[in-house]
Design a protein around this motif. Structure first.
Motif, PDB file in Angstrom:
ATOM      1  N   GLY A  52      11.459  42.797  24.837  1.00 24.03           N
ATOM      2  CA  GLY A  52      10.593  42.367  23.744  1.00 24.03           C
ATOM      3  C   GLY A  52      11.069  41.049  23.171  1.00 24.03           C
ATOM      4  O   GLY A  52      12.049  40.470  23.614  1.00 24.03           O
ATOM      5  N   ASN A  53      10.317  40.588  22.171  1.00 19.87           N
ATOM      6  CA  ASN A  53      10.659  39.336  21.493  1.00 19.87           C
ATOM      7  C   ASN A  53      11.435  39.642  20.226  1.00 19.87           C
ATOM      8  O   ASN A  53      10.960  40.389  19.365  1.00 19.87           O
ATOM      9  CB  ASN A  53       9.381  38.566  21.128  1.00 19.87           C
ATOM     10  N   TRP A  54      12.594  39.061  20.094  1.00 19.97           N
ATOM     11  CA  TRP A  54      13.461  39.271  18.928  1.00 19.97           C
ATOM     12  C   TRP A  54      13.611  37.949  18.189  1.00 19.97           C
ATOM     13  O   TRP A  54      13.767  36.893  18.806  1.00 19.97           O
ATOM     14  CB  TRP A  54      14.834  39.787  19.352  1.00 19.97           C
ATOM     15  N   VAL A  55      13.570  38.042  16.876  1.00 21.03           N
ATOM     16  CA  VAL A  55      13.734  36.834  16.072  1.00 21.03           C
ATOM     17  C   VAL A  55      14.909  37.050  15.121  1.00 21.03           C
ATOM     18  O   VAL A  55      15.127  38.163  14.641  1.00 21.03           O
ATOM     19  CB  VAL A  55      12.444  36.499  15.276  1.00 21.03           C
ATOM     20  N   PRO A  56      15.677  35.988  14.855  1.00 22.67           N
ATOM     21  CA  PRO A  56      16.913  36.192  14.087  1.00 22.67           C
ATOM     22  C   PRO A  56      16.680  36.266  12.585  1.00 22.67           C
ATOM     23  O   PRO A  56      15.786  35.619  12.037  1.00 22.67           O
ATOM     24  CB  PRO A  56      17.740  34.954  14.434  1.00 22.67           C
ATOM     25  N   SER A 107      26.200  29.071  25.483  1.00 27.94           N
ATOM     26  CA  SER A 107      25.696  30.394  25.113  1.00 27.94           C
ATOM     27  C   SER A 107      26.389  30.999  23.886  1.00 27.94           C
ATOM     28  O   SER A 107      25.723  31.635  23.067  1.00 27.94           O
ATOM     29  CB  SER A 107      25.764  31.355  26.304  1.00 27.94           C
ATOM     30  N   PRO A 108      27.720  30.829  23.705  1.00 32.02           N
ATOM     31  CA  PRO A 108      28.312  31.399  22.491  1.00 32.02           C
ATOM     32  C   PRO A 108      27.733  30.801  21.216  1.00 32.02           C
ATOM     33  O   PRO A 108      27.678  31.478  20.191  1.00 32.02           O
ATOM     34  CB  PRO A 108      29.798  31.057  22.628  1.00 32.02           C
ATOM     35  N   TYR A 109      27.316  29.546  21.261  1.00 33.33           N
ATOM     36  CA  TYR A 109      26.771  28.917  20.060  1.00 33.33           C
ATOM     37  C   TYR A 109      25.266  29.093  19.971  1.00 33.33           C
ATOM     38  O   TYR A 109      24.690  29.097  18.883  1.00 33.33           O
ATOM     39  CB  TYR A 109      27.124  27.426  20.057  1.00 33.33           C
ATOM     40  N   MET A 110      24.631  29.268  21.119  1.00 31.24           N
ATOM     41  CA  MET A 110      23.178  29.365  21.167  1.00 31.24           C
ATOM     42  C   MET A 110      22.665  30.555  20.361  1.00 31.24           C
ATOM     43  O   MET A 110      21.572  30.522  19.793  1.00 31.24           O
ATOM     44  CB  MET A 110      22.740  29.498  22.635  1.00 31.24           C
ATOM     45  N   ASN A 111      23.476  31.626  20.322  1.00 34.62           N
ATOM     46  CA  ASN A 111      23.027  32.832  19.627  1.00 34.62           C
ATOM     47  C   ASN A 111      22.832  32.618  18.140  1.00 34.62           C
ATOM     48  O   ASN A 111      22.274  33.462  17.463  1.00 34.62           O
ATOM     49  CB  ASN A 111      24.058  33.954  19.836  1.00 34.62           C
ATOM     50  N   ARG A 112      23.334  31.502  17.639  1.00 35.14           N
ATOM     51  CA  ARG A 112      23.261  31.245  16.196  1.00 35.14           C
ATOM     52  C   ARG A 112      21.989  30.493  15.812  1.00 35.14           C
ATOM     53  O   ARG A 112      21.764  30.230  14.643  1.00 35.14           O
ATOM     54  CB  ARG A 112      24.463  30.384  15.783  1.00 35.14           C
ATOM     55  N   SER A 113      21.194  30.159  16.801  1.00 37.80           N
ATOM     56  CA  SER A 113      20.113  29.205  16.545  1.00 37.80           C
ATOM     57  C   SER A 113      18.840  29.902  16.068  1.00 37.80           C
ATOM     58  O   SER A 113      18.625  31.092  16.343  1.00 37.80           O
ATOM     59  CB  SER A 113      19.819  28.416  17.818  1.00 37.80           C
ATOM     60  N   ALA A 118      13.713  36.428  24.038  1.00 39.83           N
ATOM     61  CA  ALA A 118      12.814  37.331  24.766  1.00 39.83           C
ATOM     62  C   ALA A 118      13.593  38.042  25.864  1.00 39.83           C
ATOM     63  O   ALA A 118      14.016  37.423  26.830  1.00 39.83           O
ATOM     64  CB  ALA A 118      11.651  36.544  25.356  1.00 39.83           C
ATOM     65  N   PHE A 119      13.767  39.336  25.678  1.00 37.95           N
ATOM     66  CA  PHE A 119      14.459  40.145  26.680  1.00 37.95           C
ATOM     67  C   PHE A 119      13.425  40.764  27.620  1.00 37.95           C
ATOM     68  O   PHE A 119      12.381  41.249  27.178  1.00 37.95           O
ATOM     69  CB  PHE A 119      15.242  41.273  26.010  1.00 37.95           C
ATOM     70  N   SER A 120      13.766  40.761  28.899  1.00 40.33           N
ATOM     71  CA  SER A 120      12.934  41.480  29.862  1.00 40.33           C
ATOM     72  C   SER A 120      13.836  41.979  30.975  1.00 40.33           C
ATOM     73  O   SER A 120      14.999  41.599  31.057  1.00 40.33           O
ATOM     74  CB  SER A 120      11.834  40.568  30.425  1.00 40.33           C
ATOM     75  N   GLU A 121      13.285  42.847  31.806  1.00 36.82           N
ATOM     76  CA  GLU A 121      14.090  43.454  32.853  1.00 36.82           C
ATOM     77  C   GLU A 121      13.654  42.976  34.226  1.00 36.82           C
ATOM     78  O   GLU A 121      12.471  42.785  34.478  1.00 36.82           O
ATOM     79  CB  GLU A 121      13.975  44.988  32.775  1.00 36.82           C
ATOM     80  N   LEU A 135      17.205  37.040  29.615  1.00 36.15           N
ATOM     81  CA  LEU A 135      17.095  36.658  28.211  1.00 36.15           C
ATOM     82  C   LEU A 135      16.609  35.222  28.156  1.00 36.15           C
ATOM     83  O   LEU A 135      17.332  34.308  28.555  1.00 36.15           O
ATOM     84  CB  LEU A 135      18.450  36.811  27.512  1.00 36.15           C
ATOM     85  N   TYR A 136      15.391  35.030  27.708  1.00 42.85           N
ATOM     86  CA  TYR A 136      14.856  33.681  27.530  1.00 42.85           C
ATOM     87  C   TYR A 136      15.115  33.265  26.092  1.00 42.85           C
ATOM     88  O   TYR A 136      14.708  33.955  25.151  1.00 42.85           O
ATOM     89  CB  TYR A 136      13.362  33.640  27.831  1.00 42.85           C
ATOM     90  N   ILE A 137      15.790  32.146  25.923  1.00 46.29           N
ATOM     91  CA  ILE A 137      16.105  31.644  24.586  1.00 46.29           C
ATOM     92  C   ILE A 137      15.252  30.412  24.361  1.00 46.29           C
ATOM     93  O   ILE A 137      15.363  29.417  25.071  1.00 46.29           O
ATOM     94  CB  ILE A 137      17.607  31.303  24.472  1.00 46.29           C
ATOM     95  N   GLU A 138      14.402  30.496  23.386  1.00 47.66           N
ATOM     96  CA  GLU A 138      13.429  29.443  23.129  1.00 47.66           C
ATOM     97  C   GLU A 138      14.100  28.110  22.824  1.00 47.66           C
ATOM     98  O   GLU A 138      13.641  27.057  23.270  1.00 47.66           O
ATOM     99  CB  GLU A 138      12.573  29.902  21.942  1.00 47.66           C
ATOM    100  N   ASN A 139      15.192  28.155  22.075  1.00 51.42           N
ATOM    101  CA  ASN A 139      15.911  26.941  21.702  1.00 51.42           C
ATOM    102  C   ASN A 139      16.491  26.298  22.963  1.00 51.42           C
ATOM    103  O   ASN A 139      17.234  26.942  23.705  1.00 51.42           O
ATOM    104  CB  ASN A 139      17.033  27.292  20.723  1.00 51.42           C
ATOM    105  N   TYR A 140      16.095  25.085  23.233  1.00 53.42           N
ATOM    106  CA  TYR A 140      16.497  24.367  24.433  1.00 53.42           C
ATOM    107  C   TYR A 140      15.969  24.998  25.715  1.00 53.42           C
ATOM    108  O   TYR A 140      16.364  24.614  26.815  1.00 53.42           O
ATOM    109  CB  TYR A 140      18.027  24.257  24.561  1.00 53.42           C
ATOM    110  N   GLN A 141      15.097  25.981  25.582  1.00 56.08           N
ATOM    111  CA  GLN A 141      14.462  26.627  26.743  1.00 56.08           C
ATOM    112  C   GLN A 141      15.477  27.049  27.797  1.00 56.08           C
ATOM    113  O   GLN A 141      15.399  26.656  28.955  1.00 56.08           O
ATOM    114  CB  GLN A 141      13.432  25.678  27.369  1.00 56.08           C
ATOM    115  N   GLN A 142      16.414  27.839  27.366  1.00 50.57           N
ATOM    116  CA  GLN A 142      17.440  28.317  28.286  1.00 50.57           C
ATOM    117  C   GLN A 142      17.160  29.767  28.693  1.00 50.57           C
ATOM    118  O   GLN A 142      16.617  30.548  27.919  1.00 50.57           O
ATOM    119  CB  GLN A 142      18.824  28.249  27.626  1.00 50.57           C
TER     120      GLN A 142
END
Lengths: 312, 327
Positions: A52-56, A107-113, A118-121, A135-142
């Motif tokens: 699902g989509n998770w927002v911080p 990645s250790p710093y990306m989690n703070r953004s 978006a998690f998927s299997e 895990l798709y991270i919208e910030n910097y599209q990683q």
């Protein structure tokens, strides 16, 4: 001699016989099983999923994570003297250098953004077992791939990436992830470095529509002890829009090519700006492991007491 | 109740961190033990690690191009690994410098190869046919053949057979152009880098090490400015795929594969250290006074050494002398 003693003797004899058989077996048959020739999907608890989509939530360290940390604010970081020196020499103008412009947070710093996560299997098409969690991270599209099939990490001399190489396993309802092969980046994006020798262990703990993420970074180069950060996320009830990061480096300044903006030792003009602004001693602003702990407040009180001039 | 459960879970997890890491698959042991490991970089290019220095091999239908031959101690293992990758013959060997750990295997690896030649009337063609040409800059050639005084002379079968002087020397093997480029006065005066254009991989020899400060051989014509110029040239040749990652890969003489951003950080480090030492020279500081300021402190834990063939002190001293010589 009763029936009980007779049975005991029989049991004892059986145990001795079994022990003898085990001892006499060839060593090869007692060897541990060989690992599978190639990774295979590992069954996980089907009731746990992060899809699902998770927002911080930004109830922790909002200003630093959003606006960004202030220059020469190293409070609360377990940094080495070398990391501090590198931070003090870092000139933010470094980011104007063409090859630095599009760099991404590790990645250790990306989690703070501020970002959608978006998690998927990824499932084996035949068995439908989970091979990996994407895990798709919208910030910097990683995109991070967390391999769940027990595969080994790459060799030491393999390339590093911003997101690193991750393997994961479920420990109860907690997804534990181990990441190596991370590029050099920032522990805090005001110049405090994280080396390419750093590794990270994460725990994703889901309870209902809330997830707590714990990241433990170990850096033998720039940290004196593991650095723990936590973030909370909420499951988005809708599909949010998405940032797109199409970065193209350009030369915007009339400045020398191949320049490396930095401050020589002792010439950083901002070194005490944060300390003065916040009314804390410079030593506190310069960080170190002790500044992470609540007990440091007691030391800070002592440091901030007006100094009595020495009597002549 | 939820908070208590979460706190308990958190405490348990943090406490178990030490054990949970051990449960994950382990990385292989350090490759520099004579056990040769091959890693596909991209395109036609592979990196072989564990032979004293990194060896680059480009493999295709025409055969194998080898960049650097290792120190010679593990040549049999190197050849065995190449055989596992391809049955095609070795066609050419390229030396990035004359350093023993890069040319020690020249003779054995070239001997295992076959040269592509036309018919030669005046000579015994078998002498050329069963031996790959060895390409290097002429300064490296002169250091190996005894022309340059002070350097040990190698057996003639290990000498470069095709030295070049100005360059770039250009080849076309396995469906891609190969540029052999001389970068003057960097690690030494005989440095070459090898650019596999279609595979987008550059083999840079000892201009770059991912494990130490750059090794600058002043006696053999190396310099700090030449090293910086070389790193800048390498950066100019690289293009990252996206967000400063991937794209052109760089194989160093020692250590792991780098991409553009990592060469950038390495270049930044060398420039910053050079600037610090230069500033102190301008202030008339002696070498000992400069060392006392610890101009490399922020990088020592990553690249420094107090023992071994290339220590932090040696690097600082080399930069100091190189800057004085340039004044």
């Amino acid at each position: 001699m009763g029936r009980g003693l007779c049975l005991s003797r029989i049991a004892c004899s059986f145990c001795l016989l079994l022990a003898g058989l085990l001892v006499s077996l060839p060593a090869s048959s007692q060897a541990p099983p060989k690992p599978p020739a190639k990774p295979r999907p590992v069954p996980g608890p089907s009731e746990f999923s992060l899809s699902g989509n998770w927002v911080p939530y930004f109830h922790e360290d909002l200003l630093e994570r959003g606006n960004g940390p202030e220059l020469d604010n190293y409070l609360g970081l377990p940094i080495t003297d070398g990391a501090r020196k590198m931070g003090l020499s870092w000139d933010p103008s470094r980011m104007t250098v063409e090859e630095h412009q599009c760099q991404v947070h590790v990645s250790p710093y990306m989690n703070r953004s501020p970002s959608r996560y978006a998690f998927s299997e990824i499932r084996d098409p035949e068995t439908q077992l989970v091979i990996a969690i994407q895990l798709y991270i919208e910030n910097y599209q990683q995109t991070r791939i967390i391999w769940m099939d027990g595969r080994p990490h790459p060799p030491d001399f393999a390339p590093h990436t911003w997101m690193g190489f991750s393997t994961g396993k479920w420990e109860g309802n907690v997804l534990t992830v181990y990441t190596t092969h991370i590029k050099q980046g920032f522990i805090r994006r005001n110049g405090i470095p994280e080396s390419d020798k750093a590794t990270m262990i994460e725990h994703y703990i889901r309870y209902g529509d809330i997830m707590t993420h714990v990241a433990i970074v170990t850096d033998p180069v720039y940290l004196t002890e593991p650095f723990v950060r936590t973030n909370d996320f909420a499951l988005a009830q809708y599909t949010p829009g998405s940032w797109v990061y199409s970065c193209e480096p350009v030369e915007e300044l009339d400045a020398a090519k191949n320049r490396v903006p930095h401050y020589l030792p002792g010439e950083n003009p901002f070194v005490d700006e944060f300390a003065k602004k916040r009314g804390i001693p410079l030593a506190a602003a310069m960080g170190g492991a002790e500044t992470m702990y609540p007990e440091y407040q007691l030391k800070l009180e002592e440091m901030m007491k007006p100094q009595t001039p020495a009597k002549k | 109740m939820w908070r208590a459960a979460a706190m308990l879970a958190f405490a348990t997890i943090v406490g178990a961190t030490v054990f949970s890491r051990a449960a994950f698959a382990q990385l292989p042991q350090n490759p520099d033990t004579g056990e040769i490991h091959a890693l596909h970089v991209q395109g036609n290019v592979y990196m072989l690690a564990g032979a004293g220095s990194n060896i680059t091999v480009q493999i295709g239908e025409q055969g194998v191009s080898v960049v650097d031959a290792g120190d010679g101690k593990y040549t049999d293992q190197v050849l065995a690994v190449i055989r596992k990758l391809t049955v095609k013959p070795i066609r050419v060997v390229i030396d990035t410098s004359s350093d023993p750990d890069h040319v020690g295997g020249n003779e054995a690896i070239a001997d295992a190869g076959i040269a592509i030649i036309g018919g030669v009337v005046a000579f015994n063609t078998e002498d050329f046919q069963n031996y790959s040409p060895i390409i290097a800059h002429e300064n490296a050639f002169n250091r190996m053949n005894g022309t340059t005084r002070g350097d040990p002379q190698w057996p003639s079968r290990a000498w470069p057979t095709d030295p070049y002087s100005v360059g770039p020397k250009k080849l076309f093997y396995n469906d891609e152009g190969i540029e052999i480029i001389h970068l003057p006065a960097a690690h030494s005066d005989g440095d070459s880098i090898v650019f596999f254009r279609r595979s987008d991989v550059i083999s840079v020899g000892d201009i770059l090490s991912t494990e130490t400060y750059p090794v600058i051989d002043l006696k053999r014509g190396g310099s700090i400015q030449g090293t910086i110029d070389a790193l800048n040239r390498i950066l100019d040749m690289t293009i990252s795929r996206q967000e400063s990652e991937g794209g052109t890969y760089i194989i160093p003489g020692h250590g792991r594969i780098y991409d553009q951003f990592e060469v950038l950080e390495y270049r930044d480090m060398v420039v910053i250290i050079r600037d610090r030492i230069q500033d102190l020279i301008k202030k008339n500081k002696t070498l000992e006074e400069i060392k006392a300021t610890r101009p490399t402190e922020d990088y020592d834990a990553r690249y420094g050494a107090t023992t071994g063939p290339w220590t932090t002190d040696m690097f600082i001293e080399t930069v100091y002398k190189s800057l004085l010589a340039a004044k």
